[in-house]
Design a protein around this motif. Structure first.
Motif, short mmCIF file in Angstrom:
data_model
loop_
_atom_site.label_atom_id
_atom_site.label_comp_id
_atom_site.label_asym_id
_atom_site.label_seq_id
_atom_site.Cartn_x
_atom_site.Cartn_y
_atom_site.Cartn_z
N GLY A 60 -131.94 -9.42 -44.71
CA GLY A 60 -132.03 -8.50 -43.58
C GLY A 60 -130.78 -7.72 -43.25
O GLY A 60 -130.51 -7.46 -42.08
N GLY A 61 -129.99 -7.32 -44.25
CA GLY A 61 -128.79 -6.56 -43.96
C GLY A 61 -129.09 -5.20 -43.36
O GLY A 61 -129.94 -4.46 -43.86
N ALA A 62 -128.41 -4.84 -42.26
CA ALA A 62 -128.67 -3.57 -41.58
C ALA A 62 -127.39 -3.03 -40.96
O ALA A 62 -126.75 -3.71 -40.15
CB ALA A 62 -129.74 -3.74 -40.50
N ALA A 248 -138.20 -12.11 -60.60
CA ALA A 248 -137.94 -12.83 -59.35
C ALA A 248 -138.56 -12.07 -58.19
O ALA A 248 -139.22 -11.04 -58.36
CB ALA A 248 -136.44 -13.01 -59.14
N TRP A 249 -138.34 -12.57 -56.97
CA TRP A 249 -138.84 -11.95 -55.74
C TRP A 249 -137.81 -10.94 -55.24
O TRP A 249 -136.68 -11.30 -54.93
CB TRP A 249 -139.07 -13.04 -54.71
N PHE A 264 -131.29 -4.53 -50.64
CA PHE A 264 -132.52 -5.31 -50.77
C PHE A 264 -132.18 -6.77 -51.02
O PHE A 264 -131.02 -7.12 -51.26
CB PHE A 264 -133.41 -4.76 -51.90
N ASN A 265 -133.20 -7.62 -50.93
CA ASN A 265 -133.04 -9.06 -51.15
C ASN A 265 -133.61 -9.45 -52.50
O ASN A 265 -134.61 -8.88 -52.95
CB ASN A 265 -133.75 -9.87 -50.06
N VAL A 276 -131.40 -16.85 -51.57
CA VAL A 276 -131.79 -15.45 -51.54
C VAL A 276 -130.56 -14.64 -51.17
O VAL A 276 -129.87 -14.94 -50.20
CB VAL A 276 -132.92 -15.21 -50.52
N ASP A 277 -130.28 -13.60 -51.96
CA ASP A 277 -129.04 -12.85 -51.77
C ASP A 277 -129.32 -11.39 -51.42
O ASP A 277 -130.40 -10.86 -51.70
CB ASP A 277 -128.19 -12.90 -53.04
N ILE A 278 -128.32 -10.75 -50.84
CA ILE A 278 -128.39 -9.33 -50.49
C ILE A 278 -127.70 -8.54 -51.59
O ILE A 278 -126.53 -8.78 -51.92
CB ILE A 278 -127.72 -9.07 -49.13
N PHE A 279 -128.44 -7.59 -52.17
CA PHE A 279 -127.91 -6.71 -53.22
C PHE A 279 -127.84 -5.28 -52.71
O PHE A 279 -128.55 -4.90 -51.76
CB PHE A 279 -128.81 -6.77 -54.45
N TRP A 280 -126.99 -4.48 -53.36
CA TRP A 280 -126.97 -3.05 -53.06
C TRP A 280 -126.80 -2.26 -54.35
O TRP A 280 -126.32 -2.79 -55.35
CB TRP A 280 -125.92 -2.69 -52.03
#
Length: 293
Positions: A60-62, A248-249, A264-265, A276-280
């Motif tokens: 949920g990065g914002a 993966a998800w 995105f995750n 679960v990780d945050i990617f950019w």
């Protein structure tokens, strides 16, 4: 063969992520935009390894529109009992500092004008002192199980409804003459397949991004995009491709307020989603997918 390549990609990504996170006292000095991180190119990278992205669970990065605050949710272990925290990094005097705001209160999305923090069917309003207490959207949203709600510059809401057995539905609600319309389901171009969730509507409403499972996908949930057509309808769903989607998800995508990066995750763990990780990634590829007039 595709599964072998995607597994290798996942392994490489896991190797570049620090196996531990920093405590508040250990945090390195973070200066400059995007928490001082070197921007990625066309290949997704873990965001802020060891700081935001760890061996644990983060989603949920914002960013706020001024790009000076970054909100996300992470899972932590307290005496072997996991809990979810709501965290913000704020840039003050060109230095980023971390604050744990409290337990999870919903998946954050900041409205394009920066005045509202949407948290599913709840929200907060920006005040002179920060953010207000949580408020309810009220009817007709209060009876809908919403995970993520995003809003356009015109005030249109696009949101999911948590279903069972994969029957989630994505809906929208426009603001017309100052009044909120009753929610309506988006068209079949978007509401096809299963587990449709976590939508993001562009500020100018020119596209919607979401995740779900469809025939021809790469495995678990993939991320898709649909562009607004000249007649106002939504175009065919386009899979974001094998750089974004793997076996993966992948889920929870959004474009930063400056339009430069897609966040995105991605599930880096087992089917239990313990990591679960945050990617950019550079968001320019979105324009290459946009249909030509």
């Amino acid at each position: 063969m595709r599964r072998i390549f995607t597994s290798i990609a996942l392994l490489i990504s896991m190797l570049i992520i620090t196996s531990k996170g920093y405590s508040q006292d250990e945090l390195p000095v973070l200066e400059g935009p995007y928490l001082g991180q070197k921007p990625p190119g066309s290949t997704p990278e873990a965001f802020a390894p060891g700081i935001i992205t760890t061996k644990g669970w983060e989603v949920g990065g914002a960013f706020t529109p001024d790009m000076k605050e970054f909100y996300f949710i992470r899972e932590v272990e307290v005496e072997e009992n996991k809990k979810q925290e709501f965290v913000v990094f704020q840039n003050k005097n060109n230095r980023w500092r971390e604050t744990v705001l409290g337990p999870r209160v919903g998946q954050p999305f900041i409205s394009p004008d920066g005045k509202t923090m949407h948290l599913g069917k709840r929200y907060k309003e920006r005040t002179d002192d920060g953010w207000s207490e949580r408020k309810n959207l009220g009817a007709p949203f209060e009876d809908i199980r919403i995970m993520r709600l995003t809003a356009s510059s015109k005030g249109t809401y696009v949101f999911d409804e948590v279903g069972s057995d994969g029957d989630g539905v994505l809906r929208y609600s426009r603001l017309v003459d100052g009044k909120r319309e009753a929610p309506r389901p988006l068209s079949k171009e978007i509401n096809t397949g299963t587990w449709n969730a976590h939508p993001f509507i562009a500020p100018d409403e020119s596209y919607i991004i979401w995740d779900g499972r469809r025939d021809g996908g790469f495995g678990d949930a993939d991320i898709y995009i649909s562009f607004r057509q000249q007649d106002g309808s939504w175009g065919v769903a386009i899979n974001l491709g094998n750089k974004i989607n793997t076996d993966a998800w992948e889920a929870g995508a959004s474009v930063t307020p400056d339009g430069k990066y897609l966040f995105f995750n991605r599930n880096m763990g087992s089917d239990n989603y313990e990591n679960v990780d945050i990617f950019w990634v550079d968001a320019q590829f979105i324009e290459t997918l946009r249909p030509k007039p």
